[in-house]
Scaffold this motif. Structure first.
Motif, PDB file in Angstrom:
ATOM      1  N   ARG A   1     -35.202  29.006 -48.071  1.00  0.00           N
ATOM      2  CA  ARG A   1     -33.945  29.720 -47.889  1.00  0.00           C
ATOM      3  C   ARG A   1     -33.114  29.638 -49.159  1.00  0.00           C
ATOM      4  N   ILE A   2     -32.274  30.632 -49.357  1.00  0.00           N
ATOM      5  CA  ILE A   2     -31.363  30.620 -50.493  1.00  0.00           C
ATOM      6  C   ILE A   2     -30.351  29.512 -50.274  1.00  0.00           C
ATOM      7  N   GLY A   3     -30.149  28.677 -51.271  1.00  0.00           N
ATOM      8  CA  GLY A   3     -29.212  27.580 -51.190  1.00  0.00           C
ATOM      9  C   GLY A   3     -29.800  26.298 -50.635  1.00  0.00           C
TER      10      GLY A   3
END
Length: 93
Positions: A8-10
């Motif tokens: 996931r992004i982040g």
């Protein structure tokens, strides 16, 4: 649905375990880089005159003229890598 290889992004990056560096490793690598640089300088002194003579000749290059040119190219590559390692080691201090 996301696969196991996607993230996931982040999301935090996974921690990759590193091995401990053996004592004396940096000193040994510095010695190797200095010896590699000296060897490259020797190769340049040995093959540069023949390479310049091969480049100076008119007409088609002979197969015997390619060896000094190849040796000079290899010597320059070795010298660049060795000097880069030595400079990086000196700058990091």
């Amino acid at each position: 649905m996301r696969g196991a290889h996607e993230r996931r992004i982040g999301a935090p990056l996974p921690v990759i375990p590193t091995r401990a560096i053996a004592p004396g490793y940096h000193r040994d690598m510095a010695t190797f880089e200095v010896l590699a640089a000296l060897f490259a300088l020797y190769m340049l002194a040995r093959y540069a005159p023949a390479a310049l003579r091969a480049l100076d000749r008119r007409g088609a290059p002979r197969s015997g003229a390619l060896l000094p040119l190849l040796n000079v190219a290899i010597a320059i590559a070795i010298l660049v890598v060795a000097v880069k390692g030595i400079a990086g080691r000196l700058i990091s201090r």
